[in-house]
Design an enzyme around this catalytic site. Structure first.
Site, PDB file in Angstrom:
ATOM      1  CG  HIS A 110      47.044  17.835  55.077  1.00 63.11           C
ATOM      2  ND1 HIS A 110      47.490  16.533  55.121  1.00 63.11           N
ATOM      3  CD2 HIS A 110      45.861  17.826  55.740  1.00 63.11           C
ATOM      4  CE1 HIS A 110      46.627  15.780  55.793  1.00 63.11           C
ATOM      5  NE2 HIS A 110      45.631  16.556  56.183  1.00 63.11           N
ATOM      6  CD  GLU A 156      40.530  13.866  53.708  1.00 64.70           C
ATOM      7  OE1 GLU A 156      39.791  14.813  54.063  1.00 64.70           O
ATOM      8  OE2 GLU A 156      40.810  12.903  54.453  1.00 64.70           O
TER       9      GLU A 156
END
Length: 704
Positions: A110, A156
């Protein structure tokens, strides 16, 4: 309409944003925050010790899915050495989620990775990265594979490119690792060309090992998707599939800066915080301050709660009209002023009982009647002031940064940062000289030298111009030092008085739409286009970007969705830049874009389940309150399901307030269903926001 019985409502957090800083096991963001003068995570929410509390609160809302992430730097503090205690901790965390009847979603990466990986192995663009990441994923799966229902390899991945490229108008990289000072656009493009295939390889190899540990494990990613109209999205996807054209256009827009922006002044100095930087070149911080409350000496009491029901002056500049709502007690009677001079006069005469604003301007240096006032509250926020210039003046700003570093060192403001912040972790690790700067523009410096004086926009209520504090202060001294550095004469400064609320208007572009068009295309299409990950999975990207082994290597379709712009609002593109810099209160909201994305990915991958891994907003975004934002986006999910889109899950980001990647904690960066006052509450109490009940109603089927 109703959500299916097996639909998974959930919530989430991320290790670096909620776990306390551990100096023995730092990740790259810890070093990045320190080297870039960003806000460190500190204790964060102390989730490592209080995870049971947060998980129980999620379950009490009715959630059936809980997402957390593994801190790679804690699990593998040194290359090849895995910490059994850290692995055992995350296993206990997963078991806790299970014990509350929720499914477990784990993120392996992350936005953070160990320092040793960046320092010794080239980070994510190093040749060994795919195998090192796969080894780490395999070890985690060995420990807790039978406890994890959903695996996210990379959070992402589309955003990770911002650690290697920055648009020509930005002064620094958005995230680590950054490129060495003065790296050319060719070097940036080459770095991205190594990053993207490495991410695909690492994901694919990690997925293979995870599924070896547990047959049938579901592994995917969650690219950040921005809502754009269909015609524009098709154009961007087409561009992403033609790397040569995309790269050429990116280099052209970055090198050429086709229409340099001009302004009425060279620089503006005066209370400009990070909230104002997206449209301008900005310097490194020259001043550390924060919000405060000022009262007269005869004010009875020492608590700001005494202001309830009283008249409090607020200067209508910057973010103060938003932040006062959080920092002041309910019932305050707010009176707006256009500048600090008028506000102090009103306080002196008793028209208001207190003033709320920036401490530096509430009692500026040299204030003639400072003895009339005292602080009722200080350090309510953590903010920094910067110098601003119009775009296309990076060489001028480079010199300003040098002067800022000298001023800060001379004044002892931040003795732990005597020099200019590094542009990359490479510079932090190795020190010494960086690459030569071939991209900087000398246009701004030449203009100043031809004129023979520096024109500085200076707010009328700042020390040196204000009649209440006529003596020159830190900001005027900074301007004179800049003039001396450029012209050799510290008196060669022309101060242009500016109304505080209009101080940045003199930097606005006076050029044509062409500048905006190139910026839009260069960043949105060629940098931030989120669909390149799934285009790779479809086999549409060139093999040099997505190796054949990665095509189709996914078990579900994950996505994060926050903001969007329909066709009629594309002129508000700069608001997306606001969000990129952590100022989410102004981010553009378009709920329909979420349904469009779900339909598009469902058509691309028939039969695959879709999971909304993140969706959420601060207390307000784009003029829409958080509760209304939740309602609007969940209605779009309902409509998508009714249309036959196989949406499986929805996670609200996030379960609590958290540290938002180096940004100061304020309403701009608070996405939590449970509010935690990270800076001022030593107990870190979790306080339910109204959206907790609203989310519970959605989960229980009481809203539609």
């Amino acid at each position: 309409m109703a959500f299916p019985d097996d639909f998974l409502f959930g919530t989430a957090n991320a290790d670096h944003q909620v776990e306390a800083h551990d100096p023995r096991r730092e990740d790259v963001w810890d070093m990045w925050e320190r080297s870039q003068d960003l806000t460190p995570r500190g204790r964060a929410t102390d989730f490592e010790n209080r995870y049971r509390e947060d998980i129980a609160k999620a379950a009490a809302m009715g959630c059936r899915l809980f997402r957390f992430s593994i801190a790679w730097a804690r699990v593998e503090p040194e290359c090849g050495h895995f910490d059994p205690a850290a692995l055992a901790h995350y296993l206990r965390l997963a078991k806790c989620v299970e014990s509350h009847g929720m499914q477990v979603m784990v993120t392996l990466h992350h936005f953070v990775w160990p320092l040793w990986l960046e320092r010794d192995h080239g980070g994510m663009i190093g040749e060994s990265f795919p195998d090192l990441f796969a080894r780490y994923a395999d070890r985690v799966a060995e420990t807790m594979g039978d406890r994890v229902d959903w695996w996210i390899t990379f959070n992402e991945p589309s955003q990770l490119v911002f650690g290697y490229i920055k648009p020509w108008w930005q002064s620094r990289y958005y995230m680590p690792p950054g490129m060495p000072r003065g790296s050319s656009v060719d070097a940036e493009a080459e770095a991205v060309g190594r990053l993207v295939p490495n991410l695909f390889r690492a994901h694919t190899r990690a997925r293979r090992l995870i599924r070896t540990r547990r047959a049938g494990a579901r592994v995917g990613v969650n690219p950040l998707v921005t809502g754009f109209p269909g015609w524009l999205q098709h154009l961007m996807d087409w561009g992403a599939c033609h790397r040569g054209l995309s790269e050429a256009l990116f280099k052209f827009t970055t090198r050429s800066a086709l229409v340099p922006e001009r302004s009425q002044v060279d620089l503006v100095i005066g209370g400009i915080s990070g909230a104002d930087q997206t449209r301008y070149e900005i310097s490194h911080p020259y001043l550390h301050t924060g919000k405060a409350v000022l009262v007269r000496h005869d004010f009875a009491g020492g608590e700001k709660e005494l202001l309830a029901g009283r008249r409090v002056g607020v200067v209508g500049v910057g973010n103060q009209e938003v932040s006062w709502r959080r920092d002041l007690p309910e019932g305050v009677r707010r009176i707006i002023f256009s500048n600090y001079d008028d506000a102090r006069t009103s306080l002196r005469e008793g028209t208001v009982d207190a003033l709320y604003g920036d401490a530096f301007y509430l009692q500026p240096e040299g204030l003639t009647d400072a003895g009339h006032f005292r602080w009722l509250a200080e350090r309510l926020t953590d903010e920094h002031y910067v110098v601003a210039a119009s775009h296309g003046h990076s060489r001028l700003m480079k010199l300003v940064n040098k002067v800022v570093a000298e001023l800060r060192g001379a004044e002892g403001v931040w003795p732990d940062h005597p020099g200019m912040p590094a542009t990359s972790l490479h510079e932090v690790f190795r020190g010494g000289d960086s690459l030569p700067d071939r991209m900087s523009s000398a246009r701004g410096l030449r203009k100043v030298k031809r004129r023979g004086r520096l024109r500085v926009g200076f707010r009328t209520d700042a020390a040196g111009l204000s009649p209440q504090c006529p003596e020159e202060g830190t900001e005027m001294e900074l301007a004179r030092r800049i003039a001396e550095a450029i012209l050799g004469d510290r008196t060669a400064v022309e101060f242009i008085p500016l109304e505080p609320a209009k101080r940045l208007e003199v930097l606005e572009s006076k050029t044509t739409w062409l500048n905006w068009a190139w910026r839009f295309w260069g960043t949105t299409s060629l940098i931030a286009n989120a669909n390149w990950w799934y285009l790779g999975m479809l086999g549409r990207l060139p093999e040099e970007l997505c190796p054949q082994e990665a095509v189709g290597a996914q078990d579900f379709i994950g996505l994060d969705y926050y903001w969007g712009l329909p066709t009629w609002n594309l002129h508000q593109f700069r608001l997306l830049e606001e969000a990129a810099h952590g100022r989410f209160l102004r981010a553009p909201v378009w709920p329909r874009g979420l349904r469009n994305a779900l339909r598009r990915f469902s058509e691309w991958f028939p039969g695959k389940e879709l999971l909304i891994v993140e969706n959420g907003c601060p207390p307000e975004a784009g003029g829409m309150k958080r509760g209304d934002y939740m309602d609007a986006h969940l209605r779009e999910v309902e409509l998508a399901i009714e249309e036959g889109v196989p949406v499986k899950a929805y996670n609200w980001w996030s379960v609590t307030s958290n540290r938002e990647w180096g940004h100061a904690f304020d309403p701009n960066t608070d996405f939590g269903l449970y509010f935690v006052d990270l800076d001022k509450d030593p107990e870190l109490e979790r306080r339910a926001t109204p959206e907790v009940e609203r989310y519970r109603q959605w989960i229980a089927g009481e809203r539609s």
